[in-house]
Design a protein around this motif. Sequence first.
Motif, PDB file in Angstrom:
ATOM      1  N   ALA A 237     105.386  63.296  68.106  1.00  0.00           N
ATOM      2  CA  ALA A 237     105.306  63.562  69.549  1.00  0.00           C
ATOM      3  C   ALA A 237     104.619  64.917  69.772  1.00  0.00           C
ATOM      4  CB  ALA A 237     106.706  63.563  70.158  1.00  0.00           C
ATOM      5  N   ASP A 238     104.927  65.886  68.920  1.00  0.00           N
ATOM      6  CA  ASP A 238     104.268  67.200  69.013  1.00  0.00           C
ATOM      7  C   ASP A 238     102.775  67.081  68.685  1.00  0.00           C
ATOM      8  OD1 ASP A 238     106.350  68.836  69.871  1.00  0.00           O
ATOM      9  OD2 ASP A 238     107.158  69.044  67.835  1.00  0.00           O
ATOM     10  N   LEU A 239     102.448  66.257  67.699  1.00  0.00           N
ATOM     11  CA  LEU A 239     101.032  66.097  67.324  1.00  0.00           C
ATOM     12  C   LEU A 239     100.241  65.451  68.462  1.00  0.00           C
ATOM     13  CD1 LEU A 239     101.340  64.878  63.589  1.00  0.00           C
ATOM     14  CD2 LEU A 239     100.682  67.158  64.396  1.00  0.00           C
ATOM     15  N   VAL A 240     100.874  64.506  69.178  1.00  0.00           N
ATOM     16  CA  VAL A 240     100.206  63.870  70.328  1.00  0.00           C
ATOM     17  C   VAL A 240      99.937  64.923  71.406  1.00  0.00           C
ATOM     18  CG1 VAL A 240     100.514  62.222  72.238  1.00  0.00           C
ATOM     19  CG2 VAL A 240     101.147  61.561  69.907  1.00  0.00           C
ATOM     20  N   LEU A 241     100.928  65.767  71.670  1.00  0.00           N
ATOM     21  CA  LEU A 241     100.752  66.800  72.703  1.00  0.00           C
ATOM     22  C   LEU A 241      99.688  67.819  72.301  1.00  0.00           C
ATOM     23  CD1 LEU A 241     104.412  67.403  73.919  1.00  0.00           C
ATOM     24  CD2 LEU A 241     102.579  66.176  75.078  1.00  0.00           C
ATOM     25  N   GLU A 242      99.694  68.203  71.021  1.00  0.00           N
ATOM     26  CA  GLU A 242      98.664  69.142  70.538  1.00  0.00           C
ATOM     27  C   GLU A 242      97.272  68.532  70.708  1.00  0.00           C
ATOM     28  OE1 GLU A 242     101.358  70.722  66.907  1.00  0.00           O
ATOM     29  OE2 GLU A 242      99.273  70.256  66.388  1.00  0.00           O
ATOM     30  N   ALA A 243      97.161  67.242  70.372  1.00  0.00           N
ATOM     31  CA  ALA A 243      95.864  66.565  70.470  1.00  0.00           C
ATOM     32  C   ALA A 243      95.412  66.508  71.925  1.00  0.00           C
ATOM     33  CB  ALA A 243      95.964  65.160  69.890  1.00  0.00           C
ATOM     34  N   ALA A 244      96.357  66.191  72.824  1.00  0.00           N
ATOM     35  CA  ALA A 244      96.009  66.106  74.249  1.00  0.00           C
ATOM     36  C   ALA A 244      95.543  67.464  74.758  1.00  0.00           C
ATOM     37  CB  ALA A 244      97.217  65.616  75.046  1.00  0.00           C
ATOM     38  N   ALA A 245      96.240  68.533  74.358  1.00  0.00           N
ATOM     39  CA  ALA A 245      95.858  69.877  74.815  1.00  0.00           C
ATOM     40  C   ALA A 245      94.470  70.234  74.293  1.00  0.00           C
ATOM     41  CB  ALA A 245      96.887  70.898  74.328  1.00  0.00           C
ATOM     42  N   ARG A 246      94.239  69.891  73.031  1.00  0.00           N
ATOM     43  CA  ARG A 246      92.954  70.210  72.425  1.00  0.00           C
ATOM     44  C   ARG A 246      91.800  69.495  73.125  1.00  0.00           C
ATOM     45  NH1 ARG A 246      91.746  70.794  66.152  1.00  0.00           N
ATOM     46  NH2 ARG A 246      89.650  70.017  66.140  1.00  0.00           N
ATOM     47  N   HIS A 247      92.067  68.268  73.609  1.00  0.00           N
ATOM     48  CA  HIS A 247      91.023  67.492  74.284  1.00  0.00           C
ATOM     49  C   HIS A 247      91.136  67.601  75.809  1.00  0.00           C
ATOM     50  CE1 HIS A 247      89.111  65.302  70.846  1.00  0.00           C
ATOM     51  NE2 HIS A 247      90.170  65.838  70.254  1.00  0.00           N
ATOM     52  N   ALA A 248      91.888  68.594  76.283  1.00  0.00           N
ATOM     53  CA  ALA A 248      92.045  68.870  77.719  1.00  0.00           C
ATOM     54  C   ALA A 248      92.504  67.632  78.495  1.00  0.00           C
ATOM     55  CB  ALA A 248      90.748  69.426  78.297  1.00  0.00           C
ATOM     56  N   LEU A 249      93.462  66.902  77.918  1.00  0.00           N
ATOM     57  CA  LEU A 249      93.987  65.699  78.566  1.00  0.00           C
ATOM     58  C   LEU A 249      95.385  66.000  79.107  1.00  0.00           C
ATOM     59  CD1 LEU A 249      93.007  63.209  75.733  1.00  0.00           C
ATOM     60  CD2 LEU A 249      91.893  63.429  77.960  1.00  0.00           C
ATOM     61  N   ASP A 250      95.615  65.597  80.328  1.00  0.00           N
ATOM     62  CA  ASP A 250      96.907  65.863  80.956  1.00  0.00           C
ATOM     63  C   ASP A 250      97.751  64.585  80.904  1.00  0.00           C
ATOM     64  OD1 ASP A 250      98.970  66.874  82.426  1.00  0.00           O
ATOM     65  OD2 ASP A 250      97.905  66.848  84.342  1.00  0.00           O
ATOM     66  N   LEU A 251      98.507  64.422  79.821  1.00  0.00           N
ATOM     67  CA  LEU A 251      99.337  63.220  79.692  1.00  0.00           C
ATOM     68  C   LEU A 251     100.634  63.408  80.476  1.00  0.00           C
ATOM     69  CD1 LEU A 251      99.016  62.362  75.873  1.00  0.00           C
ATOM     70  CD2 LEU A 251      97.632  61.542  77.773  1.00  0.00           C
ATOM     71  N   GLY A 252     101.089  62.332  81.102  1.00  0.00           N
ATOM     72  CA  GLY A 252     102.325  62.425  81.879  1.00  0.00           C
ATOM     73  C   GLY A 252     103.551  61.996  81.084  1.00  0.00           C
ATOM     74  N   LEU A 253     103.379  60.881  80.349  1.00  0.00           N
ATOM     75  CA  LEU A 253     104.510  60.277  79.647  1.00  0.00           C
ATOM     76  C   LEU A 253     104.901  61.074  78.388  1.00  0.00           C
ATOM     77  CD1 LEU A 253     106.120  57.684  80.045  1.00  0.00           C
ATOM     78  CD2 LEU A 253     104.391  56.465  78.711  1.00  0.00           C
ATOM     79  N   ALA A 254     103.893  61.531  77.668  1.00  0.00           N
ATOM     80  CA  ALA A 254     104.128  62.142  76.346  1.00  0.00           C
ATOM     81  C   ALA A 254     105.108  63.328  76.388  1.00  0.00           C
ATOM     82  CB  ALA A 254     102.800  62.542  75.711  1.00  0.00           C
TER      83      ALA A 254
END
Length: 285
Positions: A237-254
Amino acid sequence: MKIAFLGTGIMGAPMARHLAQAGHDVTVWNRSTDKAAPLAEQGAEVADDPAGAVAGAEVLVTMLTDAGVVEEVMGSAAPAAPDGAVWWQASTVGIEGAERLAALAQEHGLTFVDAPVLGTRGPAEQGELVILASGPADALERLAPLFDAVGSKTITLGEAGSGSRFKLVMNHWLLAVTDGIAETLALAEGLDLDPRFFLDAIEGGSLDIGYAHLKAPGMIEGKLPVSFPLKHALKDADLVLEAAARHALDLGLAPAVRERFARAAAAGLADEDMGMVIAATRPRR
Ligand code: NAP
């Protein structure tokens, strides 16, 4: 092929067993030797240390907790590996982790194949994992018989790094589904309904999902065999959030899903199966 397999935990042990049963010359190493020793019965050699395992190997496989552990283990193993050996990195390590490990491979003259796997204890034991393969085409071709020995399907994604990126996509789905099932069951309980009605209602319809039938009964009873340790789900779950931040993606569910897994881990469930996230999912009154 002469294979060194590092990390014989829940996933690694059955994968190494399938490789040995397919006729490969497999040497295994695990930090706790009690998990590697039984593989001798399948014809594998058991090494005392990572460097001893990789000496003379054509292929190195790592199936360890996270990028830090892989780095540590390969840091001591890689100098002993033959130049030009292929390193199949199968652990879930995230984007930045895969980059660090690719650099480590280059430093030691190893060909890096970034190929994490999809599936849990059952599919690993049955040799039915899905391999998310990425890396140089000739190395993937060399590893194809190994992928076939442990998996039922290989998805070839492109350059090394794309396997780890895609693994995060798939684990986002897995974590969201697990949390969705957990909260749905907990909501039914909270509304004074038998949560088993949920399984009856979805069965055979377009909302059905085999995973719900696999996990929900154990979630309801609070007893699940450990297939995917909750602490690894939190790591992912942390890796998904790190990846989203790195790609400037604002995930809601994660972030919400991550918070549930963190809460369950903090409640002492880190070593339980990820389905026990239900304990942190019950709505507060
Ligand atoms: P596991 O049973 O906990 O195995 C972890 C492995 O890492 C064990 O061999 C463990 O050795 C080793 N390890 C941990 N810390 C270490 C250290 N400091 N030094 C040396 N070795 C260390 O986990 P698993 O479920 O097999 O998962 C392995 C990888 O596959 C993880 O990246 C996980 O996210 C991924 N994965 C898991 C699943 C699943 O459903 N379980 C599915 C797909 C991918 P010890 O035995 O000595 O602790």
